[in-house]
Design an enzyme around this catalytic site. Structure first.
Site, PDB file in Angstrom:
ATOM      1  CB  CYS B 437      -3.857 -47.757  52.535  1.00 44.59           C
ATOM      2  SG  CYS B 437      -3.594 -46.472  51.407  1.00 44.59           S
ATOM      3  CD  GLU B 439      -1.064 -51.343  51.688  1.00 41.67           C
ATOM      4  OE1 GLU B 439      -1.568 -50.382  52.590  1.00 41.67           O
ATOM      5  OE2 GLU B 439       0.143 -50.790  50.974  1.00 41.67           O
TER       6      GLU B 439
END
Lengths: 262, 844
Positions: B437, B439
């Site tokens: 997502c 990171e």
């Protein structure tokens, strides 16, 4: 403490993240009170200088608040990162900001001190010495010219256009930048001839290079009901895209840059 | 770096390939599980790393292979498009118990044949007691298991699956092939001394790497032969030539370095898909595709070997293939990751290792590929910094405007210093890409364990009100009865104690799972492509990577900020009601009862809506299963609407909320976020790294919200909690800049595992050049204030209609009105209709 901080004025709205009234991302401060009474006005709550009550979504809402320049600028400064990135800034709208010229000049001066762009959206229907108070702090004058025929102007706005046209000539020389804007209202000024007349006048003004044709919309209609007032243009339809383009072509004949919408 | 922008039309082949891919339901296949089990039975007693390598070899040698119609890039993990294999070594019980519901469940249903069920049933007998999840459970403290059972946090992702969440050194394979890795491992083997204290570990590991790489090479050659076979039979001369070229590609790569862009694409693909046969971990992220592929493109271009059209077609083919991979998750996780998403994050733009802008032709072509395929994969992202060309921002904004919800925008100016603060070198930090997502990590050097758990920040507050008890069980710590708390400091301190305790248990859970992966499922194939595993002679699971982290994500910050702020103002400053009265109001869900029938319906509709927004198809079965779930969680119906509770709720609603650019509230929210981010970074993981917080929910804020009672911010029980670092839905009512300003006031640097800020826009807000420009300004302005990530949901007119029906859920929806943008729900009904009608004339 700046000279303008505690100057007070009456506004009815502050609209952030606006993009059509001057360059970049802008905050628009809507001032209360106007000299004209345009039938199509989409902010009827702006016309009277008095604080009013308007019914909106079934709830009574107070329209109008007295506020200092410092308080307004506290709100305006919040979007500084976006002005910086886009060359945006503060636009005064209304109503007619010239009705509160000292307050308006103070707001613009404060904005210039913050280093942001300034604009006003105005009818210019005021003695020129009043307008001049704002000019030292103003980057862009968005000036409405609604009709070249003085009688028709008066019929639809309650005032003739004499002072407006005189001021246009003066502003063309004295304002840093002047853009002419025309609200295109069916049954009032939406023929190629009428728009062409305005464009020719604008093209004749020194330094004016740009004209905006703003299609009439009925977004203000609900507010008339909320104020208990009659909306006299009930039966007209907003001009369609093709028609706006036809009018734009008529205006382009003058050599001006023509933009549909703000 | 200069660039050329060539906007090419979508090839017809791509349309056909996508149509074929989505003309059937995805299916679960048993081949991998069967082969894995066969191999494991033959290698009982051998070192686990070698067993893994041999199983990988056995699978690749025997798993059915297929070349789908019109493919140019080949290699599929399953016989049917979007089919998936299963991975019993991590866990299997959940799938076995869901055999009969997996095809009809709420989120991400899969078809499974009776024969497959039977086969898997047999296979599973072997795995009883041998999985990572069983070992992890055994490693955990009983208190931890209690906390998991009570949904304080959810470590389900790695508890039941492989870890994934990695970007390997693709550039290395493109350049020297697996031959290069084998040579490295062989050189390291040569250096081993019989007297070394760690000879056993190193020797087994290095041999395992070699076996895995050879297996990958042999697998590609199977494709080469298959392509030749198909070429023989092919009657269309054009396709015949294509198949011959595919055969030639697969003969050369990934064994050797790629000679052409076409070969580089094929080589990339084998790496990408094989990682997902070795383990079930998702978020295997291609990372900086535009950077490592560029040399091959440039070389071909200079030599006149390729056209922009051909390169775009090959990239489009890869984009399609990324959607061919699939994974079945347990029902609860499927809701958390709704939309069959594998989160293969591919990122374009940004700066290079030396701080120079790296945007190139391929960066633009990546955006173009995403416009062509309009599919969820890859999770497409762009890097933005002060030197990002405006052209690139415009192109990205044009993609946003299409309404696919892509790209996500990332701020180099925050992420690079954040990574440096975690020990990355300046050069490595500048070369980051995004995993899953949001990171960030440095490719080929990191085992980031990025998605380590969902931590629901609302639950510890519930523990404060219940003195740590739930259903007669001590779940949290004893912080005293709220009735006896006399100051806000005391109350806030109790929350911090509950947080600290829950965080410690979360660490306990993650470290247990981490140790279980190292023990039972080290991954030699992956480890060969991550530095410095070969040098250290151990897998990434055992700490072979240079950078090691564990990043569990907290969510519900906005709810907790608003809750604690409301308690501070109303209970302790204004004394409008007592904590005891508040506790009672929460228990009775603000007078709505603990959930009555109408309430259940409302919640069901809301959840269904959110799932739909995240790409899940909603049918009657789905709605029914959500309804039952909500009902199950809602306890007894209680229709006694107590005006006192309603009054408390009204008082709460009047208190200023996070998201409105109110400095006091926003600074308070910043402090509340620290209750999660600060304690977490004091812990270490078994791989020699530290914990670092992320603040994002994937889509778990919906299902996990359904496990959370009413909160003091006025949120009703079981409704979704706030999404990422975004304000609570409908609570930010001052427009997009105000909302962005509030969110930027959180500390995005300490949340170095990523933050997620979602904004909703109507397409009208991005109309024309001025719309695009102001949209870019919004991103730039947020990033100037040190926000880390932004993504946009450009909503349709169906959503606008829904917003008319349920204005309370859409209070922050921005639409373009006339010369300005405004909040949709603040407009009059007639104006709303006007805008909806206007939308219907718009085409993008």
């Amino acid at each position: 403490m700046n000279w303008y901080d505690e100057i007070k004025g009456r506004i009815f709205n502050i609209q952030r993240f606006s993009i059509h009234d001057g360059p970049g991302v802008r905050t628009i401060v809507f001032l209360k009170g106007c000299v004209l009474r345009c039938r199509w006005c989409c902010n009827p709550e702006s016309q009277s200088r008095e604080i009013e009550t308007m019914v909106s979504d079934g709830k009574a809402k107070t329209v109008g608040q007295d506020i200092t320049v410092r308080e307004v600028m506290q709100e305006v400064i919040r979007d500084m990162p976006y002005y910086r990135r886009s060359g945006g800034g503060l636009t005064l709208s209304g109503g007619e900001c010239l009705c509160q010229a000292d307050f308006s000049a103070a707001l613009l001066a404060a904005a210039k001190d913050m280093g942001i762009n300034t604009a006003i959206e105005s009818t210019a229907c005021m003695e020129f010495d009043v307008i001049e108070k704002l000019l030292p702090y103003l980057d862009l004058y968005l000036m409405d010219i609604k009709h070249m025929n003085s009688e028709k102007h008066k019929e639809f706005t309650k005032r003739d256009n004499k002072l407006i046209l005189e001021n246009a000539a003066k502003l063309a020389v004295k304002a840093k930048k002047l853009i002419i804007r025309v609200p295109v209202v069916p049954t009032f000024n939406d023929t190629e001839e009428e728009i062409g007349d305005i464009a020719r006048f604008a093209a004749g003004l020194p330094n004016v290079k740009e004209i905006h044709l703003l299609p009439y919309h009925r977004l203000g209609q609900g507010k008339y009901e909320g104020l208990g007032r009659e909306y006299s243009l009930k039966n007209i339809e907003p001009p369609n895209r093709e028609h706006m383009e036809r009018l734009a072509r008529a205006a382009e004949k003058t050599g001006l840059y023509v933009q549909i919408g703000g | 770096m200069s660039y050329k922008i060539v906007d090419l039309p979508k090839p017809e082949r791509i349309t056909r390939m996508i149509d074929r891919m989505f003309d059937h339901m995805p299916e679960i296949e048993a081949d991998r599980a069967v082969l894995l089990t066969e191999s494991y039975k033959q290698t009982e007693g051998e070192p686990v790393i070698l067993r893994r390598a041999k199983a990988f070899e056995h699978i690749l040698k025997n798993i059915p292979i297929t070349i789908r119609d019109e493919e140019l890039i080949v290699g599929s993990n399953a016989k049917t498009a979007r089919g998936c294999q299963v991975f019993p070594e991590f866990s299997f019980e959940w799938l076995e118990s869901e055999f009969d519901t997996v095809a009809t469940r709420t989120a991400d249903p899969f078809y499974i044949s009776d024969e497959t069920k039977k086969t898997l049933h047999e296979v599973y007998k072997y795995w009883k007691g041998k999985t990572t999840s069983e070992l992890a459970t055994a490693y955990m403290a009983p208190e931890t298991l209690t906390a998991i059972e009570h949904n304080i946090f959810t470590p389900g992702n790695y508890f039941y699956n492989g870890v994934g969440h990695v970007t390997v050194n693709y550039a290395k394979i493109l350049k020297s092939g697996y031959k290069g890795i084998i040579a490295e491992a062989e050189a390291a083997l040569k250096k081993l001394d019989f007297g070394d204290e760690d000879y056993a570990r190193r020797n087994s590991f290095l041999n395992a790497v070699i076996i895995s790489c050879k297996a990958a090479i042999a697998y590609a050659k199977r494709y080469s032969l298959l392509a030749l076979e198909l070429a023989e039979k092919e009657t269309n001369p054009e396709r015949k030539e294509e198949l011959k070229e595919i055969a030639s590609n697969c003969m050369n790569v990934p064994e050797n370095g790629a000679k052409t862009f076409f070969e580089a694409c094929q080589s990339f693909w084998f790496v990408q898909m094989l990682l997902q046969i070795e383990s079930s971990g998702h978020s295997i992220s291609p990372g900086r595709f535009d950077q490592y592929m560029y040399p091959y493109f440039k070389n071909d271009l200079d030599k006149g070997l390729i056209t922009y059209e051909k390169a775009q077609l090959l990239m489009d083919c890869i984009w399609v293939k990324l959607n061919d991979l699939n994974k079945v998750r347990d029902a609860a996780s499927a809701e958390g990751f709704a939309g069959y998403s594998l989160f293969q994050n591919l990122i374009a733009g940004g700066q290079d290792r030396f701080g120079v802008d790296a945007t190139n032709d391929l960066s633009f072509m990546c955006i173009q590929a995403t416009m062509h395929v309009r599919l969820p994969q890859p999770s497409f992202s762009v890097r933005v910094w002060n030197g990002t060309p405006h052209d690139f921002m415009v192109k990205a904004a044009e993609l946003t405007r299409t309404g696919v919800g892509l790209p996500a925008y990332y701020n180099d100016e925050v992420i690079i210093p954040a990574l440096i603060s975690r020990g990355l070198t300046m050069e490595d930090a500048r070369d980051y890409n995004i995993i899953g997502c949001v990171e960030p990590q440095k490719a080929g050097k990191t085992e980031g364990w990025h998605d380590a758990a969902f931590f629901n920040m609302c639950r510890p507050l519930e523990m404060v009100f219940s003195n740590g008890m739930e259903g007669g069980v001590q779940v949290g710590v004893k912080t005293g009865e709220v009735e006896n708390m006399t100051s806000f400091e005391q109350f806030y301190d109790a929350y911090k104690q509950q947080m600290n305790y829950a965080i410690k248990l979360l660490v306990n859970a993650d470290n247990a799972i981490d140790a279980a992966h190292a023990k039972r499922c080290p991954l030699p194939f992956l480890s060969g492509m991550v530095e410095d595993c070969i040098g250290r002679g151990k897998s990434v699971q055992e700490g072979g990577a240079i950078y090691n982290f564990t990043g569990p994500q907290g969510f519900g910050i906005a709810n907790m900020a608003d809750s604690l702020y409301a308690v501070k103002k109303l209970v302790f400053e204004q004394k409008k009601f007592t904590l005891s009265e508040l506790k009672d109001a929460l228990k009775h869900n603000y007078g709505k009862g603990e959930a009555n029938a109408a309430n259940i319906e409302g919640i069901t509709a809301l959840i269904a809506k959110q799932l739909k927004d995240s790409g899940v198809t909603i049918n009657r079965d789905v709605v029914e299963s959500i309804y039952n779930e909500v009902k199950k969680n809602s306890g007894n119906a209680d229709n006694n609407v107590n005006s006192k509770y309603v009054e408390i709720k009204e008082l709460i609603d009047e208190v200023p909320k996070f998201g409105n650019d109110i400095t006091e509230v926003d600074e308070f929210a910043r402090d509340v976020a620290y209750t999660y981010t600060r304690p977490l970074e004091t812990y270490k993981n078994p791989r020699g790294g530290i914990f670092q917080a992320g603040l994002y929910p994937v889509s778990a804020n919906v299902p996990l919200g359904a496990q959370t009672g009413a909160t003091p911010d006025g949120r009703y029980a079981y409704t979704p909690v706030a999404d990422g670092v975004s304000p609570s839905a409908g609570k930010d009512v001052k427009g997009p800049t105000a909302s962005a300003n509030s969110v930027s006031k959180l500390d995005h640097f300490i949340a170095s595992n990523g933050t997620l800020f979602n904004m909703k826009f109507h397409p009208s807000a991005l109309q024309g050049k001025s719309g695009i420009e102001s949209f870019i300004t919004l991103i730039r302005g947020y990033f100037d204030q040190k926000g880390s990530h932004m993504q946009f949901n450009v909503v349709s007119r169906e959503t606008l209609r829904d917003a008319q029906a349920h204005p309370e859920k859409y209070k922050s929806l921005v639409v373009r009105v006339a010369g300005y943008s405004a909040l949709f729900t603040t407009l009059s009904r007639s104006l709303q209709d006007d805008i909806i009608n206007r939308t219907e004339q718009m085409n993008f």
